[in-house]
Write an enzyme that holds these catalytic residues in place. Sequence first.
Site, PDB file in Angstrom:
ATOM      1  N   CYS A 192      31.747  -5.545  81.535  1.00 52.19           N
ATOM      2  CA  CYS A 192      31.199  -5.786  80.189  1.00 52.19           C
ATOM      3  C   CYS A 192      32.329  -5.837  79.145  1.00 52.19           C
ATOM      4  O   CYS A 192      33.109  -6.775  79.144  1.00 52.19           O
ATOM      5  CB  CYS A 192      30.130  -4.757  79.841  1.00 52.19           C
ATOM      6  SG  CYS A 192      29.035  -5.322  78.504  1.00 52.19           S
ATOM      7  N   HIS A 200      26.505  -4.965  84.377  1.00 50.28           N
ATOM      8  CA  HIS A 200      26.817  -3.564  84.634  1.00 50.28           C
ATOM      9  C   HIS A 200      26.415  -3.148  86.058  1.00 50.28           C
ATOM     10  O   HIS A 200      25.333  -2.576  86.257  1.00 50.28           O
ATOM     11  CB  HIS A 200      26.090  -2.664  83.621  1.00 50.28           C
ATOM     12  CG  HIS A 200      26.682  -2.656  82.263  1.00 50.28           C
ATOM     13  ND1 HIS A 200      27.656  -1.758  81.874  1.00 50.28           N
ATOM     14  CD2 HIS A 200      26.446  -3.452  81.187  1.00 50.28           C
ATOM     15  CE1 HIS A 200      27.991  -1.989  80.611  1.00 50.28           C
ATOM     16  NE2 HIS A 200      27.276  -3.012  80.174  1.00 50.28           N
ATOM     17  N   GLU A 257      27.422  -0.696  87.743  1.00 45.80           N
ATOM     18  CA  GLU A 257      27.324   0.760  87.868  1.00 45.80           C
ATOM     19  C   GLU A 257      25.903   1.243  87.602  1.00 45.80           C
ATOM     20  O   GLU A 257      25.478   2.285  88.136  1.00 45.80           O
ATOM     21  CB  GLU A 257      28.328   1.456  86.943  1.00 45.80           C
ATOM     22  CG  GLU A 257      27.923   1.608  85.491  1.00 45.80           C
ATOM     23  CD  GLU A 257      28.003   0.332  84.670  1.00 45.80           C
ATOM     24  OE1 GLU A 257      27.625   0.368  83.480  1.00 45.80           O
ATOM     25  OE2 GLU A 257      28.457  -0.701  85.204  1.00 45.80           O
TER      26      GLU A 257
END
Length: 257
Positions: free
Chosen positions: A114, A220, A222
């Site tokens: 990002c 993202h 994660e």
Amino acid sequence: MIMVGMSVKIAIPEPTSLDHAYNSRALPQYIQALRSAGATPLPIPLTEPPETVAKLLAGTNGVLLPGSRYDVDPQVYGGSRIVECNDPDPARAAVDELLLQDAFNLRKPVLAICYGIQSLNAWRSGSLVQDLPAAGLTTVNHAPGRHIEEAHPVRVAPDSRLERLVPPNGLPVLVNSSHHQALKDAGDNLRVTATSPVDGVIEAVELKAPDHFVVGVQWHPERTYTSSAFSRAIFAAFVYEAESWHPLPAHDPLVRA
């Protein structure tokens, strides 16, 4: 999944120097993903002097640049700031530069996420779209909220690192999305390897160097580590490359300033 030893240390800067609530919410997700992939995260404080950051980096095998709620200063890429552009975070920018210099000088693997891909691109002399809606890119909602796991599809370029990580029967590739800026012109030696097929927004880049793992994604992974095989594959590949990394000799001609 590729399993590696926890001796692999990944440097990750604090997401911001200005919003501790954001750090408390966001940083644990990166740390958990790295640990689940078999690495030891080493958070880098944004308040330390450069010499302290250098000492911390001496023991690391790779760099992860996380997201942030702030924006890259447009002056970095020769732009004039528009009202929709968020404030910069000079402390985060300074630490990112130190981490990127270390990673590129020593060819350490880099995963940029990002804000991280935007920071990487600007550092490589690329440019950014300061605000997608202001630029007329409103067909796709690139900021539907951090809880939406499948915001829109991405088209992954053939013969790319990312393509090799897409699981069997993993098409179409759907990703989350939480950004109002994006890459405009890819930086030096960066190849665009994923786009949003509807509006053409750049979603990923990779360094054009088969012997140096540098991957940036606009989404993202994660946040979807536990639910997405693609997200797990991205972290696994990054940590595997970090485990395989070894310091280059000081006289090695491949070391770049």
